[in-house]
Write an enzyme that holds these catalytic residues in place. Structure first.
Site, short mmCIF file in Angstrom:
data_model
loop_
_atom_site.label_atom_id
_atom_site.label_comp_id
_atom_site.label_asym_id
_atom_site.label_seq_id
_atom_site.Cartn_x
_atom_site.Cartn_y
_atom_site.Cartn_z
N HIS A 1 0.73 -1.25 -0.04
CA HIS A 1 -0.02 0.09 0.02
C HIS A 1 0.95 1.29 -0.02
CE1 HIS A 1 0.81 0.39 4.21
NE2 HIS A 1 0.27 -0.79 4.41
N HIS B 1 4.11 1.30 2.36
CA HIS B 1 5.09 0.55 1.78
C HIS B 1 5.77 1.34 0.65
CE1 HIS B 1 2.23 -2.91 3.20
NE2 HIS B 1 3.30 -2.82 4.19
N CYS C 1 1.14 -7.83 23.44
CA CYS C 1 0.35 -7.26 22.32
C CYS C 1 0.61 -8.26 21.10
CB CYS C 1 0.55 -6.04 22.08
SG CYS C 1 -0.25 -5.14 20.69
N CYS D 1 1.66 -5.92 18.24
CA CYS D 1 3.39 -5.34 18.14
C CYS D 1 4.24 -6.79 18.24
CB CYS D 1 3.62 -4.82 19.70
SG CYS D 1 2.81 -3.09 19.52
N CYS E 1 -2.71 -0.94 24.27
CA CYS E 1 -1.32 -0.39 23.34
C CYS E 1 -1.77 0.73 22.73
CB CYS E 1 -1.30 -1.79 22.41
SG CYS E 1 -0.33 -1.54 21.15
N HIS F 1 -2.21 -0.09 18.63
CA HIS F 1 -3.34 -0.96 18.30
C HIS F 1 -4.63 -0.79 18.74
CE1 HIS F 1 0.61 -2.86 16.68
NE2 HIS F 1 0.02 -3.17 15.95
N LYS G 1 -6.67 8.01 9.06
CA LYS G 1 -5.60 6.82 9.02
C LYS G 1 -6.29 5.92 7.88
CE LYS G 1 -3.47 3.42 11.90
NZ LYS G 1 -3.21 2.78 13.22
N LYS H 1 -8.32 -1.05 5.74
CA LYS H 1 -9.11 -1.70 4.93
C LYS H 1 -10.60 -1.59 5.43
CE LYS H 1 -6.36 -5.65 3.95
NZ LYS H 1 -6.13 -7.35 4.08
#
Length: 514
Positions: A18, A21, A126, A129, A143, A146, A296, A299
């Site tokens: 995406h 990356h 987590c 992580c 966390c 997440h 952010k 999906k």
């Protein structure tokens, strides 16, 4: 000639390629191309990280084995980077046999040195992580990355004596402040190191809980923690080419990454290297996050930007330009179709593309493509030469400083000057007077030199565009950036240029989503 070794993270395969990356890989590819243009021996490593809890969970949800899942997703990254035109020297899969052997060799060495011990540990784990978190790291019991409540797990595991090396690491960062760029990320790391909240690193997972990983060579009932595995890819990606390549390139190592994986790279990795008695990397190059219209990307929101979809809609070079021009390295940036279209239309279609088209059109119309002599330089000519001379010195310097958006901004100031030069000198008006044809020819000759200079400075940011412009003006591409512009020496009278083409078609705004 120097050396430059650059890596992207070994991308985790719980998601397909995406925007995040892609941006990291664009940066690494741009820097590698820049150093090649400077004549440096250059090596780029990328790849996929295929072990760990998350991969096992995603594979289970898909009803396949982790290995089968990895064999399906990993090639998507390689195929995507190839389609994007990125040039890498090694694509590492952490399931590659050579990588697994090097990981096990490193584990054996660290264990033999007494830096790995066995202990029972209870902590908050987590899964996102893939590590234990301390109470200090939690925000409202969750966390922070997440937004999930970690699971309390108590089990026996192997630990790396990371705390043994923390003081030495602080001293290194203080003595070499350039190691982490931009500076505010170095300050963040030093804050973590001085907080007292960092303990030894759990580097194993019991097979009774997780089987998908590289076995510990000294205890087959355990697999290796995913970060102790993945980070070593930066070494294995070189060592697979031989020890000579590793010894030559490793001292020039630069790791490009997003800020969310700063801690493993800035703390886990250098202490691992210290334990292995290997030199530390040269620099960590840390960039910010991309959001999509202020949100952010995820999906669930349906707002993930995929590189091959952007390439199909608009072309890879415009997409690449937007990423390099829009984000100040180290800061966050926002993507929207509207911002993309405005930037591409203004900078590429109206500015650079129009300059190329107008210059070559007039060259064909007035002289059949044949270049005319320069003649004495006027004040307008001198201003044009000065603008590109300044850019020719500034753009490489800004690229080296990671001010990639400023490098492009600087080049576009020179391109602006070239468009202004056409307006001020008005060759289209002078051409009506036969007596002025020598001056028209000189003006176009200067503009051809400007196009050549622009193409040379685009070689690492927009490599295909650079080659296309050089081909249009009839000049061979250089493997290395010439030491100076040598203005006026590249187009002997009679040299022929090609007819213009549309480099960047305008994108109509109604087609963009606001």
């Amino acid at each position: 000639m120097g050396r430059f070794y650059v890596t992207t993270p070994i991308y985790y395969i719980n998601a397909e390629p995406h925007l995040g990356h892609t941006y990291t890989t664009v940066i690494a590819d741009t820097l590698a191309r820049f150093h090649r243009a400077r004549g440096d021996e250059t090596f780029l490593v990328t790849g996929t990280d295929e072990h760990g809890d998350k991969i096992a969970a995603v594979a289970a949800d898909a009803g396949v084995s982790p290995g089968a899942y990895a064999d399906r997703i990993s090639p998507l990254f390689r195929e995507t980077w190839d389609a994007c035109g990125f040039h890498y020297d090694q694509f590492v899969r952490t399931t590659d046999v050579y990588h697994e052997r090097i990981v096990q060799d490193f584990l054996s060495r660290v264990h033999a040195n007494g830096d790995i011990y066995f202990s029972r540990y209870g902590g908050l784990y987590c899964t996102g992580c893939e590590r234990f978190l301390t109470e200090k790291e939690l925000v409202d019991g969750q966390c922070p990355d997440h937004l999930t409540v970690p699971t309390l797990i108590e089990e026996e595991n192997y630990f790396f004596r990371m705390t043994k090396y923390l003081d030495r690491l602080v001293a290194h960062y203080e003595a070499h402040p350039e190691t982490i760029t931009p500076e505010h990320y170095r300050n963040e790391v030093l804050g973590m190191l001085r907080s007292g909240g960092i303990g030894d690193l759990c580097i194993s997972r019991p097979k009774q809980r997780l089987e998908w990983g590289i076995e510990l060579p000294f205890d087959r009932k355990y697999v290796t923690y995913v970060w102790f595995d993945a980070l070593i890819s930066y070494v294995s990606g070189l060592r697979v080419h031989g020890e000579t390549t590793f010894e030559a390139m490793w001292p020039a190592a630069h790791h490009v990454m997003a800020k969310d994986i700063l801690k493993p790279h800035a703390i886990f990795w250098p202490t691992m290297l210290m334990a292995l008695d290997l030199p530390l990397f040269r620099r960590l190059l840390v960039h910010g996050y991309w959001t999509h219209r202020g949100n952010k990307m995820s999906k669930s929101l349906g707002n993930v930007i995929r590189p091959l979809e952007m390439k199909a809609r608009f072309g890879m070079e415009p997409f690449r330009y937007f990423l390099l021009r829009e984000m100040a390295f180290g800061q966050d940036a926002d993507f929207s179709d509207t911002a993309f279209v405005k930037r591409v239309n203004a900078d590429l279609a109206n500015n650079l593309g129009n300059l190329v088209s107008r210059t070559l059109s007039m060259q064909q119309r007035y002289f059949g493509g044949a270049v005319q002599p320069l003649g004495p330089a006027t004040s307008e000519d001198q201003e044009l030469i000065a603008a590109f001379t300044e850019a020719y010195h500034a753009v490489p310097r800004l690229t080296e400083e990671l001010a990639l958006h400023r490098a492009l901004e600087t080049l576009w100031r020179a391109i602006d000057q070239a468009n202004k030069y056409i307006v001020v000198t008005a060759p289209f008006t002078l051409a009506k007077d036969v007596a002025q044809h020598p001056r028209v020819g000189a003006i176009l000759h200067h503009l051809l030199e400007a196009l050549r200079a622009a193409a040379l400075l685009l070689a690492w940011s927009l490599p295909d565009t650079s080659k296309q412009i050089l081909a249009l003006v009839g000049v061979e591409a250089h493997e290395a950036l010439p030491p100076d512009l040598a203005w006026g020496t590249h187009f002997p009278p009679g040299h022929r240029t090609r007819p213009p083409v549309i480099l960047f078609p305008r994108i109509e705004l109604p087609s963009a989503t606001p």
